[in-house]
Design an enzyme around this catalytic site. Structure first.
Site: not given
Ligand code: PEP
Ligand code: MG
Length: 576
Positions: A196, A338, A439, A463, A510
């Site tokens: 945290h 999303r 991903e 991911d 992203c």
């Molecule tokens: C990712 O997997 O790159 C992503 C943007 O989603 P999250 O980090 O929320 O799994």
């Molecule tokens: Mg992801």
């Protein structure tokens, strides 16, 4: 004499100030028997303390300044929920009555049982929830034992001298209170990059070093220290040379930040005229304002699972509609929302789900899989999203797509929801672009097929790297293998960008990689022109874009992708 200490640097920046130690983390708890006729009074004493602790936390929450990133309030919300949770309250009252003991000792028993549950968890992220239990319990214990945590400035005059706080661990509530005073850095004995303290310090932009064992013993009260939150160094009692060196570095950083601010309203166009779109990732409606303040051109990823976390029960359609509409109306450009990505590293109910814990949660029922398995859950969210689309430029993005069939099922459900809403006479935007997150390696490899059925792709590198390299993204033991530059990862990214562009759809990224300025040139060279990232990174990436010549980068990167050996690959990348 100077002393160099090393911990884990988790929040960038340099601070030079005097040490102020936080004491009172470890409380002495005595156990004694309570006479049967006094037990109900003891229960009342516990209930009073719990209520007082709740009131203290609510007060902290009300002091969070407007414009602060939303995850900060979310930490306090988690603690408020835990503090009011029956597993803590009922079990403590049960111990008082059944064992005939004092409230403090009964609470310690409840704490031990809860901590044992969290310690058994494999997932390191969920294990950090153990800290939540500790923080919440110690707040009640402090009320019960009437021992004030010696928080500098707490209750008395606020800190005015620049200070580096050194502690065993710091609760989210204390971080929030301290960040509003003259605290320039945090140093803690415990914690890692996911703790945290780390997350909050990053959000607040305060340098921090965690995991610095024995920091309280090794550092003296009031001594001058230099904290380097990027490299994880703490230099105690620095000599003049070190002070001069770090002051210069600090000045450079301040100047650099000022220079970056001047880019806020400048376009993200490369040196050779290629237009690039830099959007922001947000997690709570409140974050939209932070994104705009950092010059983001819209929202490229709104992670909706935070609406579902840290609460009892599921959010209703109306509640979700209100939340989505608020963000959609506040954002000037397009907003990519999303759908629910619960499971694995994103759990509801603090991970206390029903049923057995899956062996491989990241490979299990998460994201789109969970939504298709529980269509009612998905339907409620989809209806709320479609209704919110009437207020702005909504795009809907599906996480963890691995096959065409998932995509088709999701789109079919969306069509059903749209028809329902139209029948009910509700407004829905005529056209809502639907995209897939890429991903999972299977999605990247079949991106040419998927591209025919979606309006856009967004590459989720967090991911994609985890699944391509078979590395659990939250397992510290294998973190060293997590490599965005692995040729396999770059090939999948390249393949996705090419497939998308060939099909005439937009391809964005992203994952964290998109906001890491070390990779901006490489990604531009791979053909990416659409990035979405943490708002705090937008300006740095914009500078790299403006300094780049995309044409040259593309031909260099094309050579890199053809490199015959891994060594060539690595050296060409390093020289990019
Ligand atoms: C990712 O997997 O790159 C992503 C943007 O989603 P999250 O980090 O929320 O799994
Ligand atoms: Mg992801």
């Amino acid at each position: 004499m100077s002393l160099w200490l090393s911990g884990i640097g988790v929040s960038r920046g340099i601070a030079i100030a005097r040490v102020q130690k936080l004491h009172g983390g470890d409380l002495e708890i005595a156990e004694y028997t309570v006479a049967p006729e006094e037990l109900e009074r003891e229960v009342e004493r516990f209930r009073d303390a719990q209520q007082q602790a709740l009131a203290q936390l609510r007060e902290v929450r009300s002091k969070i300044p407007a414009g602060t990133p939303g995850d900060i309030a979310a930490f306090i919300d988690t603690h408020l929920l835990m503090l009011d949770d029956r597993s803590l309250v009922d079990s403590t009252i049960g111990h008082i009555r059944s064992a005939g003991i004092n409230a403090e000792a009964a609470l310690r028993r409840s704490r031990d049982a809860l901590v044992a549950v969290f310690e058994q968890m494999e997932d390191p992220y969920l294990r950090t929830r153990r800290d939540d239990v500790e923080h919440v319990v110690s707040r009640v214990q402090r009320v019960l034992t009437r021992t004030e945590r010696e928080l500098p400035g707490g209750g008395q005059a606020p800190l005015t001298e620049p200070t580096v706080i050194v502690a065993d661990d710091i609760t989210p509530a204390d971080i929030i209170l301290l960040s509003q005073q003259a605290v320039l850095a945090f140093v803690t004995e415990y914690g890692g990059p996911l703790s945290h303290t780390a997350i909050l310090a990053r959000s607040l932009g305060i340098p921090a070093v965690v995991g610095l064992h024995n920091a309280r013993r090794l550092l003296r009260e009031s001594e001058l220290v230099i904290v380097d939150g990027e490299h994880g160094h703490v230099l105690a009692d620095p000599d003049d040379k070190a002070l001069e060196h770090y002051r210069r570095k600090q000045d450079q950083q301040v100047q650099d930040r000022r220079l970056l601010q001047t880019l806020r309203d400048k376009p993200a166009i490369s040196g050779d005229g290629v237009e690039v779109r830099l959007q922001a990732n947000i997690e709570l409606p409140e974050d939209a304002a932070v994104a705009e303040a950092n010059g983001a051109a819209g929202i490229g990823l709104y992670r909706t699972e935070f609406l579902y976390m840290n609460r009892k029960g599921l959010p209703t359609e109306e509640e979700q509609y209100q939340a989505y509409s608020r963000v959609v109306s506040a954002v000037k450009g397009p907003i990519t929302i999303r759908t629910l990505d619960l499971g694995a590293d994103k759990q509801v109910d603090s991970g206390q789900r029903q049923g057995p814990t899956p062996n491989n949660p990241a490979l299990g029922l998460r994201a789109i899989r969970l939504c298709l398995k529980e269509p009612e859950l998905f339907r409620v969210q989809m209806r709320a999203l479609l209704r919110a689309s009437a207020h702005g430029q909504v795009r809907i993005m599906l996480p963890m797509i691995s096959s065409l069939s998932e995509l088709r099922q999701a789109k079919a459900l969306m069509a059903v929801c749209r028809a329902e809403l139209v029948r009910e006479g509700r407004a829905v935007a005529d056209r809502i672009p639907v995209g897939a997150m890429i991903e999972v390696p299977a999605a990247a490899i079949s991106s040419a097929l998927l591209a025919r059925e979606v309006d856009f792709f967004s590459i989720g590198t967090n991911d994609l790297i985890q699944y391509t390299l078979a590395i659990d993204r939250v397992d510290d033991e294998v973190n060293y293998l997590y490599d965005p530059l692995h040729p396999a990862v770059l090939r999948l990214i390249h393949m996705t960008i090419e497939a998308g562009h060939k099909a005439g759809i937009e391809v964005s990224m992203c994952g964290e990689m998109a906001g890491d300025v070390r990779y901006t040139r490489l990604l531009l060279g791979l053909g990416l022109t659409d990035f979405s990232m943490h708002p705090a990174n937008v300006l740095e990436v914009k500078r790299a874009v403006r300094d780049a010549r995309v044409g040259e980068l593309r031909s260099k990167v094309a050579d890199i992708m053809q490199a015959a050996s891994l060594d060539d690959f690595a050296s060409l990348l390093a020289a990019l």
